[in-house]
Write a protein that holds these residues in place. Structure first.
Motif, PDB file in Angstrom:
ATOM      1  N   PHE A 195       0.841  -1.195   0.000  1.00  0.00           N
ATOM      2  CA  PHE A 195       0.000   0.000   0.000  1.00  0.00           C
ATOM      3  C   PHE A 195       0.875   1.243   0.000  1.00  0.00           C
ATOM      4  CE2 PHE A 195      -2.065   3.388   2.512  1.00  0.00           C
ATOM      5  CZ  PHE A 195      -3.117   3.667   1.649  1.00  0.00           C
ATOM      6  N   THR A 196       0.662   2.089  -0.982  1.00  0.00           N
ATOM      7  CA  THR A 196       1.403   3.337  -1.079  1.00  0.00           C
ATOM      8  C   THR A 196       0.575   4.465  -0.461  1.00  0.00           C
ATOM      9  OG1 THR A 196       2.457   2.604  -3.123  1.00  0.00           O
ATOM     10  CG2 THR A 196       2.568   4.949  -2.619  1.00  0.00           C
ATOM     11  N   CYS A 197       1.111   5.088   0.577  1.00  0.00           N
ATOM     12  CA  CYS A 197       0.405   6.177   1.249  1.00  0.00           C
ATOM     13  C   CYS A 197       0.259   7.351   0.291  1.00  0.00           C
ATOM     14  CB  CYS A 197       1.167   6.611   2.499  1.00  0.00           C
ATOM     15  SG  CYS A 197       0.434   8.032   3.330  1.00  0.00           S
ATOM     16  N   PRO A 198      -0.958   7.851   0.076  1.00  0.00           N
ATOM     17  CA  PRO A 198      -1.149   8.952  -0.867  1.00  0.00           C
ATOM     18  C   PRO A 198      -0.557  10.264  -0.382  1.00  0.00           C
ATOM     19  CG  PRO A 198      -3.204   8.442   0.264  1.00  0.00           C
ATOM     20  CD  PRO A 198      -2.235   7.373   0.641  1.00  0.00           C
ATOM     21  N   SER A 199      -0.242  10.355   0.917  1.00  0.00           N
ATOM     22  CA  SER A 199       0.306  11.604   1.470  1.00  0.00           C
ATOM     23  C   SER A 199       1.827  11.641   1.420  1.00  0.00           C
ATOM     24  CB  SER A 199      -0.173  11.782   2.919  1.00  0.00           C
ATOM     25  OG  SER A 199      -1.581  11.860   2.983  1.00  0.00           O
ATOM     26  N   ILE A 206       1.531  -4.863   3.602  1.00  0.00           N
ATOM     27  CA  ILE A 206       0.560  -5.383   4.556  1.00  0.00           C
ATOM     28  C   ILE A 206       0.592  -6.908   4.610  1.00  0.00           C
ATOM     29  CG2 ILE A 206      -1.903  -5.440   5.126  1.00  0.00           C
ATOM     30  CD1 ILE A 206      -2.174  -2.770   3.687  1.00  0.00           C
ATOM     31  N   PHE A 207       0.752  -7.558   3.459  1.00  0.00           N
ATOM     32  CA  PHE A 207       0.700  -9.015   3.389  1.00  0.00           C
ATOM     33  C   PHE A 207       2.086  -9.608   3.115  1.00  0.00           C
ATOM     34  CE2 PHE A 207      -3.576  -7.752   1.640  1.00  0.00           C
ATOM     35  CZ  PHE A 207      -4.269  -8.034   2.801  1.00  0.00           C
ATOM     36  N   HIS A 208       3.120  -9.144   3.766  1.00  0.00           N
ATOM     37  CA  HIS A 208       4.501  -9.580   3.535  1.00  0.00           C
ATOM     38  C   HIS A 208       5.024  -8.981   2.219  1.00  0.00           C
ATOM     39  CE1 HIS A 208       4.265 -12.199   6.974  1.00  0.00           C
ATOM     40  NE2 HIS A 208       3.255 -12.868   6.457  1.00  0.00           N
ATOM     41  N   GLN A 209       6.224  -9.398   1.845  1.00  0.00           N
ATOM     42  CA  GLN A 209       6.873  -8.803   0.679  1.00  0.00           C
ATOM     43  C   GLN A 209       7.619  -9.862  -0.103  1.00  0.00           C
ATOM     44  OE1 GLN A 209       9.668  -5.736   1.660  1.00  0.00           O
ATOM     45  NE2 GLN A 209      10.079  -5.165  -0.462  1.00  0.00           N
ATOM     46  N   GLY A 210       7.485  -9.825  -1.429  1.00  0.00           N
ATOM     47  CA  GLY A 210       8.282 -10.678  -2.307  1.00  0.00           C
ATOM     48  C   GLY A 210       7.811 -12.111  -2.426  1.00  0.00           C
ATOM     49  N   GLY A 211       6.616 -12.430  -1.891  1.00  0.00           N
ATOM     50  CA  GLY A 211       6.142 -13.808  -1.950  1.00  0.00           C
ATOM     51  C   GLY A 211       5.912 -14.285  -3.367  1.00  0.00           C
ATOM     52  N   GLY A 212       5.335 -13.428  -4.203  1.00  0.00           N
ATOM     53  CA  GLY A 212       5.085 -13.812  -5.585  1.00  0.00           C
ATOM     54  C   GLY A 212       6.359 -14.121  -6.340  1.00  0.00           C
ATOM     55  N   ALA A 213       7.383 -13.316  -6.122  1.00  0.00           N
ATOM     56  CA  ALA A 213       8.663 -13.558  -6.792  1.00  0.00           C
ATOM     57  C   ALA A 213       9.285 -14.872  -6.349  1.00  0.00           C
ATOM     58  CB  ALA A 213       9.615 -12.398  -6.513  1.00  0.00           C
TER      59      ALA A 213
END
Length: 402
Positions: A195-199, A206-213
């Protein structure tokens, strides 16, 4: 008027060149945003100038019409040729169960009816000439997935997952299912990747990182893209204007366009004997045409490039690796692994060979997707599925010199 499901037979599959590349979008579990991916990807392909159709194959929970602003429950019109005229929205053609029923009316269907509706949505629709037909599958590995893999020559499948471990593990099962029925995996899409903060533009995973890769690397398939979370996706879906239309400059929209560009350059026609076919054995009507010669070192051992017959008793196959094989058709009947011939629990043969006539012959042989053939025999038996791997493993008959 109300559309009714078309009756099905192997011959129904003949003549699908106008559908272009048929790509399935699948997921191992629900809630990963698969329909959102299917819809936005279809629109991204159309934005590149392609003619694209979208089939909402989730008959029990159709959501595509709402995402595209298509009115539910409005019976489609029919063409003079008796084909269903698909709905059109934002430059793409769409077919969905949601167009045939009201929002609050459930689709109560048994397995055979699911198959009939799926065939109708693909074969009995006036699609015109398409470059791509995208199939938005329901989650899991059930009747819908198997029906499509058996009945249609799928170009490939895209598997959608989210980064958390449970979703990735279930996505792996979906990939293995597609591999078993010889549907090429075009790649994995990691949805809701961050999630990229718009501000402040800070990315929160939020759901971990790099799992798809990681799962893509472990399975040897490409990661097509990681789509970030965007609050506008919810509003766009509710308003019937998908993200790539309503917010073309959003980061997620850029990823959809990138995935579409990758697919445009990567998708290739299925190798092997051109499918579909429905070959009548006695007079060679609609016998499958041989594929272009590709025999070379490292070619696939379970991809047939020629199906022919030497005589009324012998099926001839040539495989991509150059191997030639001749199978006696009575041996083919005795090798059937359907539930009427083999006990499903124990694997014990229940077919008595003495009941199979010595002069038995096939009457028809038809393609089942990219991975098998079905055979109808002169004794009335027609429920067997012969995978290409099973055929390759059968004993070759000796050819007598004449």
């Amino acid at each position: 008027m109300t559309a009714t499901p078309a009756t099905s037979s192997p011959a129904d599959d003949v003549g699908m060149a106008h559908l272009g590349q048929i790509i399935a979008v699948a997921s191992g579990k629900g809630g990963v945003g698969k329909s959102t991916v299917s819809t936005n990807l279809t629109l991204a392909l159309a934005a590149q100038g392609a003619a694209v159709g979208l089939v909402d194959a989730d008959l029990y929970g159709p959501s595509v019409p709402g995402m595209l602003g298509i009115v539910s429950g409005k019976a489609p019109t029919m063409s003079p040729a008796g084909k269903i005229i698909p709905a059109e929205a934002h430059g793409i053609k769409v077919m969905s169960m949601g167009m045939l029923t009201d929002d609050d009316k459930p689709a109560i269907l048994r397995g055979p009816m699911v198959s009939k509706y799926l065939r109708m949505f693909i074969l009995e629709v006036a699609w015109g000439k398409l470059d791509y037909l995208i199939l938005d599958l329901p989650p899991g590995t059930g009747d819908t997935q198997l029906t499509l893999a058996q009945a249609f020559p799928l170009t490939g499948a895209i598997v959608v997952s989210t980064p958390q471990d449970v979703s990735l593990k279930i996505a792996r099962r979906g990939i293995r299912m597609m591999e078993q029925v010889k549907v090429p995996i075009l790649g994995i899409v990691e949805n809701m990747s961050g999630f990229t903060c718009p501000s402040c533009n800070e990315v929160t995973h939020i759901f971990h990182q790099g799992g798809g890769a990681k799962i893509a690397a472990s399975l040897g398939v490409p990661l097509l893209g990681a789509i970030p979370l965007d609050p506008a996706i919810v509003d766009c879906g509710d308003e019937g204007r998908p993200l790539v239309i309503a917010h073309p400059n959003a980061p997620a929209s850029a990823v959809y366009r990138s995935i579409a560009a990758i697919l445009s350059g990567r998708v290739q026609a299925t190798v092997g004997v051109p499918t579909p076919f429905d070959w009548h054995w006695a007079d060679d009507t609609s016998k499958p045409k041989p594929a272009a010669p590709t025999a070379r070192a490292g070619s696939a051992a379970d991809v047939p490039v020629t199906l022919d017959r030497r005589d009324g008793r012998t099926l001839v196959l040539r495989w991509q690796d150059g191997h030639d094989q001749q199978i006696d058709v009575r041996d083919l009947r005795l090798a059937c692994r359907c539930a009427a011939c083999v006990d499903e629990m124990s694997g014990r043969a229940v077919l008595d060979p003495a009941t199979v006539p010595l002069n038995i012959e096939p009457t028809r042989i038809w393609s089942l997707g990219n991975y098998a053939i079905g055979v109808s025999f002169s004794d009335g038996h027609r429920s067997g599925i012969y995978t290409f791997g099973q055929l390759r493993g059968m004993v070759t008959v000796e050819v007598e010199d004449v």
